[in-house]
Design a protein around this motif. Structure first.
Motif, PDB file in Angstrom:
ATOM      1  N   THR A  73       0.868  -1.167   0.000  1.00 15.41           N
ATOM      2  CA  THR A  73       0.000   0.000   0.000  1.00 15.41           C
ATOM      3  C   THR A  73       0.911   1.224   0.000  1.00 15.41           C
ATOM      4  OG1 THR A  73      -1.690  -1.151   1.277  1.00 15.41           O
ATOM      5  CG2 THR A  73      -1.784   1.257   1.270  1.00 15.41           C
ATOM      6  N   VAL A  75       0.988   5.555  -0.158  1.00 17.55           N
ATOM      7  CA  VAL A  75       0.236   6.798  -0.021  1.00 17.55           C
ATOM      8  C   VAL A  75       1.180   7.936  -0.370  1.00 17.55           C
ATOM      9  CG1 VAL A  75      -1.016   8.315   1.549  1.00 17.55           C
ATOM     10  CG2 VAL A  75      -1.242   5.836   1.778  1.00 17.55           C
ATOM     11  N   GLN A  76       0.683   8.876  -1.170  1.00 18.82           N
ATOM     12  CA  GLN A  76       1.490  10.016  -1.566  1.00 18.82           C
ATOM     13  C   GLN A  76       0.679  11.287  -1.354  1.00 18.82           C
ATOM     14  OE1 GLN A  76       2.588  10.422  -5.775  1.00 18.82           O
ATOM     15  NE2 GLN A  76       4.691  10.666  -5.058  1.00 18.82           N
ATOM     16  N   GLN A  77       1.284  12.237  -0.688  1.00 21.97           N
ATOM     17  CA  GLN A  77       0.648  13.532  -0.468  1.00 21.97           C
ATOM     18  C   GLN A  77       1.195  14.515  -1.486  1.00 21.97           C
ATOM     19  OE1 GLN A  77      -1.756  14.024   1.798  1.00 21.97           O
ATOM     20  NE2 GLN A  77      -1.570  11.924   2.500  1.00 21.97           N
ATOM     21  N   ALA A  81      -4.047  13.739  -2.724  1.00 20.02           N
ATOM     22  CA  ALA A  81      -3.531  12.508  -2.142  1.00 20.02           C
ATOM     23  C   ALA A  81      -3.786  11.341  -3.096  1.00 20.02           C
ATOM     24  CB  ALA A  81      -4.185  12.232  -0.797  1.00 20.02           C
ATOM     25  N   SER A  82      -2.798  10.462  -3.219  1.00 19.13           N
ATOM     26  CA  SER A  82      -2.923   9.272  -4.054  1.00 19.13           C
ATOM     27  C   SER A  82      -2.686   8.046  -3.189  1.00 19.13           C
ATOM     28  CB  SER A  82      -1.897   9.301  -5.190  1.00 19.13           C
ATOM     29  OG  SER A  82      -2.109  10.414  -6.008  1.00 19.13           O
ATOM     30  N   HIS A  83      -3.374   6.974  -3.524  1.00 22.58           N
ATOM     31  CA  HIS A  83      -3.306   5.740  -2.754  1.00 22.58           C
ATOM     32  C   HIS A  83      -3.228   4.589  -3.754  1.00 22.58           C
ATOM     33  CE1 HIS A  83      -5.413   2.491  -0.361  1.00 22.58           C
ATOM     34  NE2 HIS A  83      -4.358   2.775   0.366  1.00 22.58           N
ATOM     35  N   SER A 107      -3.516   2.833  -8.765  1.00 22.13           N
ATOM     36  CA  SER A 107      -4.098   3.963  -8.052  1.00 22.13           C
ATOM     37  C   SER A 107      -5.249   4.544  -8.860  1.00 22.13           C
ATOM     38  CB  SER A 107      -3.018   5.034  -7.838  1.00 22.13           C
ATOM     39  OG  SER A 107      -3.569   6.197  -7.262  1.00 22.13           O
TER      40      SER A 107
END
Length: 149
Positions: A73, A75-77, A81-83, A107
């Motif tokens: 998993t 997560v990018q801020q 936000a992307s997951h 994503s």
């Protein structure tokens, strides 16, 4: 409590504790588990996917006779936000050998070049049939910041 009762309890408790300790030590040795589990950085955004797929690689070592499943998993801020999620199954284990793994994390929102937080899990299970995992399984996880390019 009476002194003789305390001595009796101590004479029974010490061997029982030693026996339990030896049993747990033996169990630990018998189940070496997943080790050398890592995520390679940078991970690569897959061209032509609108930045919605990331190729992630790494390494893992696990006990012979088992297969590994790796899940990630990310997560990018950023501006948004992307997951991203991904999983690969059926990596054969060979005790003492480091196996490479690769997966595509997908994503719904575009990922960007730069830092991302990644949580990866690996579980090694007994292989049945065509690398179908079944219990008992051994588990490891890592969490770190990786770079996307």
């Amino acid at each position: 409590m009476h002194i003789e009762t305390l001595r009796s309890l101590r004479s029974v408790a010490a061997p029982a504790a030693l026996s339990l300790g030896l049993t747990l030590s033996y169990a630990h040795l018998a189940m070496a588990g997943v080790s050398n589990f890592s995520i390679s950085s940078p991970a690569a955004i897959v061209p032509g996917t609108g930045n919605k797929q990331v190729r992630v690689t790494g390494t893992v070592t696990c006990p012979s006779g088992k297969v590994v499943t790796v899940g990630i998993t990310m997560v990018q801020q950023g501006k948004k936000a992307s997951h991203a999620l991904g999983q690969t199954r059926g990596i054969p284990c060979d005790t003492g050998s480091i196996s490479n793994w690769e997966l595509i994390a997908a994503s719904s929102a575009p990922m960007q070049a730069g830092p991302a937080n990644a949580l990866a899990n690996a579980w090694a299970c007994i292989a049945t049939g065509a690398h179908n995992p079944t219990g008992p399984c051994e588990f490891a996880h890592i969490s770190e910041e990786i770079s996307l390019k």
